[in-house]
Design a protein around this motif. Structure first.
Motif, PDB file in Angstrom:
ATOM      1  N   ALA A  63       4.756   3.099  -0.790  1.00 58.91           N
ATOM      2  CA  ALA A  63       3.941   4.107  -0.098  1.00 58.91           C
ATOM      3  C   ALA A  63       4.393   4.290   1.348  1.00 58.91           C
ATOM      4  CB  ALA A  63       2.468   3.698  -0.140  1.00 58.91           C
ATOM      5  N   VAL A  64       4.733   3.194   2.008  1.00 60.37           N
ATOM      6  CA  VAL A  64       5.247   3.272   3.388  1.00 60.37           C
ATOM      7  C   VAL A  64       6.524   4.085   3.430  1.00 60.37           C
ATOM      8  CG1 VAL A  64       6.317   1.916   5.250  1.00 60.37           C
ATOM      9  CG2 VAL A  64       4.166   1.163   4.242  1.00 60.37           C
ATOM     10  N   ALA A  65       7.439   3.807   2.491  1.00 62.05           N
ATOM     11  CA  ALA A  65       8.694   4.557   2.437  1.00 62.05           C
ATOM     12  C   ALA A  65       8.428   6.033   2.175  1.00 62.05           C
ATOM     13  CB  ALA A  65       9.605   3.975   1.355  1.00 62.05           C
ATOM     14  N   GLY A  66       7.526   6.317   1.227  1.00 67.97           N
ATOM     15  CA  GLY A  66       7.192   7.713   0.924  1.00 67.97           C
ATOM     16  C   GLY A  66       6.635   8.440   2.127  1.00 67.97           C
ATOM     17  N   TYR A  67       5.792   7.759   2.903  1.00 67.04           N
ATOM     18  CA  TYR A  67       5.212   8.363   4.113  1.00 67.04           C
ATOM     19  C   TYR A  67       6.287   8.643   5.149  1.00 67.04           C
ATOM     20  CZ  TYR A  67       2.544   8.839   8.423  1.00 67.04           C
ATOM     21  OH  TYR A  67       2.046   9.292   9.625  1.00 67.04           O
ATOM     22  N   GLN A  68       7.202   7.694   5.334  1.00 67.48           N
ATOM     23  CA  GLN A  68       8.280   7.889   6.308  1.00 67.48           C
ATOM     24  C   GLN A  68       9.164   9.085   5.925  1.00 67.48           C
ATOM     25  OE1 GLN A  68       8.727   6.334   9.251  1.00 67.48           O
ATOM     26  NE2 GLN A  68       6.824   5.255   8.812  1.00 67.48           N
ATOM     27  N   TYR A  69       9.474   9.179   4.634  1.00 70.74           N
ATOM     28  CA  TYR A  69      10.283  10.305   4.166  1.00 70.74           C
ATOM     29  C   TYR A  69       9.549  11.630   4.372  1.00 70.74           C
ATOM     30  CZ  TYR A  69      13.829   7.409   1.812  1.00 70.74           C
ATOM     31  OH  TYR A  69      14.851   6.561   1.541  1.00 70.74           O
ATOM     32  N   SER A  70       8.242  11.631   4.078  1.00 66.50           N
ATOM     33  CA  SER A  70       7.480  12.882   4.144  1.00 66.50           C
ATOM     34  C   SER A  70       7.423  13.458   5.558  1.00 66.50           C
ATOM     35  CB  SER A  70       6.059  12.666   3.605  1.00 66.50           C
ATOM     36  OG  SER A  70       5.309  11.837   4.477  1.00 66.50           O
ATOM     37  N   LYS A  71       7.605  12.608   6.569  1.00 71.35           N
ATOM     38  CA  LYS A  71       7.585  13.082   7.953  1.00 71.35           C
ATOM     39  C   LYS A  71       8.886  13.780   8.342  1.00 71.35           C
ATOM     40  CE  LYS A  71       6.574   9.223  10.060  1.00 71.35           C
ATOM     41  NZ  LYS A  71       6.205   8.312  11.173  1.00 71.35           N
ATOM     42  N   LYS A  72       9.961  13.474   7.617  1.00 72.48           N
ATOM     43  CA  LYS A  72      11.275  13.998   7.995  1.00 72.48           C
ATOM     44  C   LYS A  72      11.902  14.896   6.933  1.00 72.48           C
ATOM     45  CE  LYS A  72      11.519  11.688  11.910  1.00 72.48           C
ATOM     46  NZ  LYS A  72      11.586  12.369  13.220  1.00 72.48           N
ATOM     47  N   VAL A  73      11.431  14.766   5.683  1.00 73.72           N
ATOM     48  CA  VAL A  73      12.030  15.496   4.569  1.00 73.72           C
ATOM     49  C   VAL A  73      10.978  16.435   3.981  1.00 73.72           C
ATOM     50  CG1 VAL A  73      13.126  15.302   2.305  1.00 73.72           C
ATOM     51  CG2 VAL A  73      13.554  13.554   4.054  1.00 73.72           C
ATOM     52  N   GLU A  74      11.360  17.664   3.715  1.00 77.14           N
ATOM     53  CA  GLU A  74      10.437  18.620   3.099  1.00 77.14           C
ATOM     54  C   GLU A  74      10.203  18.237   1.638  1.00 77.14           C
ATOM     55  OE1 GLU A  74      10.043  23.430   2.190  1.00 77.14           O
ATOM     56  OE2 GLU A  74      11.765  22.644   3.295  1.00 77.14           O
TER      57      GLU A  74
END
Length: 253
Positions: A58-69
């Motif tokens: 979930a942490v990784a998914g959140y980090q990606y969601s801030k930078k990747v559409e």
């Protein structure tokens, strides 16, 4: 126990790092649990592993969601398919001996490795192969296939999701990895309830592992975002090679 827990937390940190980039954290964390806690039954291994890793994902998914559409419609379709088919795969695994399927998976993994290695431009840029309206449908197919595999066999589900979104739909490796993390969280949360209700989570081990897994996931996702598609592709090949060795060992040992 303190010595075992320290080693297990180190394994969880590494697993979170690897898993956040391209999946495959279970290749590190699950064998470590088997080695360090050999008295645990298999459901306790799975439950403890899943509880400790889902927050890292979930942490990784959140980090990606801030930078990747994130294409959320595709994610929802794929997540639903993965959840339903993971349940079906688990049911069928009680009927069909997985030893029959493992040689097929070994050949599949080897083909994926060769295909990815030889196609240097694969996943370097986003080149959608279908009309935008049809992408969620293909996401459903990919999620369902990977979900069935997850329920039936397990290791490397995240990596198969990444490959599916890159090779079938045409996403770049970075976006494919971001999508796979969110789908993995959906599937893990759906299945985690069973292990909690049945008492298969060893919380005194799982909670410290979770903290370390989250730290590893944070670092890994940050590095993937910073380094981009080529870095993720290289890590993908590393994990697929590890999967090939794992299945070859299971078959020929």
């Amino acid at each position: 126990m303190d010595y075992q827990l320290l080693l297990m937390c180190c394994a969880a940190l590494l697993a979170g790092f690897v898993d956040s980039i391209v999946g495959g954290g279970g290749l590190v964390q699950v064998p470590a649990l088997f080695i360090l806690f050999p008295h645990f039954e298999i459901p306790r291994i799975i439950g403890t592993n899943r509880f400790s890793s889902f927050m890292g994902t979930a942490v990784a998914g959140y980090q990606y969601s801030k930078k990747v559409e994130i294409p959320w419609r595709t994610v929802i379709y794929a997540g639903i398919g993965a959840g339903v088919m993971a349940f079906l795969g688990a049911k069928i695994s009680d009927i069909i001996d997985e030893k029959i399927l493992k040689p097929v998976i070994l050949i599949l993994m080897t083909a994926i490795a060769i295909y990815t290695f030889t196609k240097k431009d694969l996943g370097q840029d986003e080149r959608l192969k279908f009309e935008l309206a049809k992408v969620p449908l293909y996401g459903l197919i990919i999620g369902s296939s990977a979900g069935f595999y997850n329920g039936f066999v397990g290791p490397g589900t995240g990596s198969l999701l990444v490959f599916g979104f890159v090779s079938v739909i045409g996403y770049g490796f970075l976006k494919a990895s971001a999508i796979s993390k969110i789908i993995n969280v959906i599937a893990d949360v759906c299945s985690l309830g069973y292990f909690i209700v049945e008492g298969y989570v060893q919380y005194e081990i799982a909670i410290p592992m979770m903290i370390c897994n989250m730290a590893g996931s944070y670092l890994g996702s940050k590095m993937a975002i910073l380094k981009g598609n080529e870095f993720v592709r290289t890590f993908f090949l590393f994990v697929i090679f590890a999967l090939i060795l794992r299945f070859a060992w299971d078959i020929f040992k």
